[in-house]
Design an enzyme around this catalytic site. Structure first.
Site, short mmCIF file in Angstrom:
data_model
loop_
_atom_site.label_atom_id
_atom_site.label_comp_id
_atom_site.label_asym_id
_atom_site.label_seq_id
_atom_site.Cartn_x
_atom_site.Cartn_y
_atom_site.Cartn_z
N THR A 1 40.15 41.31 36.84
CA THR A 1 40.16 42.58 37.58
C THR A 1 39.33 42.53 38.86
O THR A 1 39.49 43.38 39.73
CB THR A 1 39.55 43.70 36.72
OG1 THR A 1 38.22 43.29 36.37
CG2 THR A 1 40.37 43.94 35.46
N CYS B 1 38.00 37.31 39.19
CA CYS B 1 38.23 37.34 37.74
C CYS B 1 39.52 38.11 37.52
O CYS B 1 40.30 38.29 38.46
CB CYS B 1 37.04 37.93 36.98
SG CYS B 1 36.70 39.67 37.24
N HIS C 1 30.53 47.67 57.63
CA HIS C 1 29.55 48.68 57.21
C HIS C 1 28.49 48.12 56.25
O HIS C 1 27.33 48.50 56.33
CB HIS C 1 30.23 49.85 56.50
CG HIS C 1 31.13 50.64 57.39
ND1 HIS C 1 31.50 51.94 57.11
CD2 HIS C 1 31.75 50.32 58.56
CE1 HIS C 1 32.31 52.39 58.07
NE2 HIS C 1 32.47 51.42 58.95
N ASP D 1 36.82 33.05 37.01
CA ASP D 1 36.98 32.77 35.58
C ASP D 1 38.46 32.45 35.35
O ASP D 1 39.24 32.30 36.31
CB ASP D 1 36.45 33.93 34.71
CG ASP D 1 37.37 35.15 34.70
OD1 ASP D 1 38.36 35.18 35.46
OD2 ASP D 1 37.09 36.08 33.91
N HIS E 1 24.02 51.37 59.72
CA HIS E 1 24.46 50.49 58.63
C HIS E 1 23.32 49.56 58.20
O HIS E 1 23.15 49.30 57.01
CB HIS E 1 25.69 49.71 59.05
CG HIS E 1 26.89 50.58 59.24
ND1 HIS E 1 27.27 51.54 58.32
CD2 HIS E 1 27.79 50.68 60.26
CE1 HIS E 1 28.34 52.18 58.75
NE2 HIS E 1 28.68 51.68 59.94
C1 RB5 Z 1 38.81 38.19 31.09
O1 RB5 Z 1 39.79 38.41 30.13
C2 RB5 Z 1 38.53 39.45 31.87
O2 RB5 Z 1 37.79 40.32 31.11
C3 RB5 Z 1 37.82 39.12 33.15
O3 RB5 Z 1 38.58 38.23 33.89
C4 RB5 Z 1 37.52 40.29 34.07
O4 RB5 Z 1 38.66 41.04 34.32
C5 RB5 Z 1 36.36 41.11 33.69
O5 RB5 Z 1 35.99 42.06 34.38
#
Ligand code: RB5
Length: 144
Positions: A66, A64, A97, A7, A133
């Site tokens: 996080t 993304c 694993h 994203d 596993h």
């Molecule tokens: C986008 O702002 C953010 O929420 C997305 O990139 C991600 O971190 C969501 O888990």
């Protein structure tokens, strides 16, 4: 073929990942997004997950902000084992694993230097094929 998806929060790190894969001569298919304009990460998680499940791609990388949302979304599809990694130990262990088929990372969490080492570790580590596993992976897929 490696399926790539991100994203807006992962877009910039994904450009580094693509340049790195190019340098290594590894083929990939980029399912977007294609800019830092705000988008919805589940869309790209599904595109990458489906490409793996239909055999078009062997594995994938999702990024993304996080790495959390995009890995949660990918893991909703049975057969997908998306592992959010912030270090090489986890990248190696999840291949050995869990036979993880998607590496997820956070573009706002890891720097490019570490991220590319995580990518290399993930791509270069085979599944152990150990019975215990395999048994645990089969249990993940069990339906109630
Ligand atoms: C986008 O702002 C953010 O929420 C997305 O990139 C991600 O971190 C969501 O888990």
């Amino acid at each position: 073929m490696i399926a790539l998806g991100c994203d807006h929060g992962g877009y910039e790190l994904m450009q580094e990942v693509k340049a790195h894969l190019d340098k290594r001569g590894l083929a990939y298919k980029d399912f977007g997004c294609y800019s830092t304009e705000s988008v919805d990460y589940p869309i790209y998680a599904r595109k990458v997950a489906k490409a793996i499940l239909n055999g078009e791609c062997e594995n994938g990388i999702l990024i993304c902000g996080t790495g959390i949302g995009i890995s949660i979304a990918a893991n909703k599809l049975p057969g997908i084992r998306a592992a959010l990694c912030t270090d090489c130990f986890c990248a190696q262990a999840t291949r050995e694993h869990n036979d993880a088929n998607i590496l997820a990372m956070g573009g706002r969490v890891v720097g490019a230097g570490l991220a590319l080492k995580i990518v290399d570790t993930f791509l270069d580590t085979p599944f152990s094929n150990d019975e215990r596993h395999k048994r645990r992976i089969a249990l993940i897929e069990e339906k109630d």
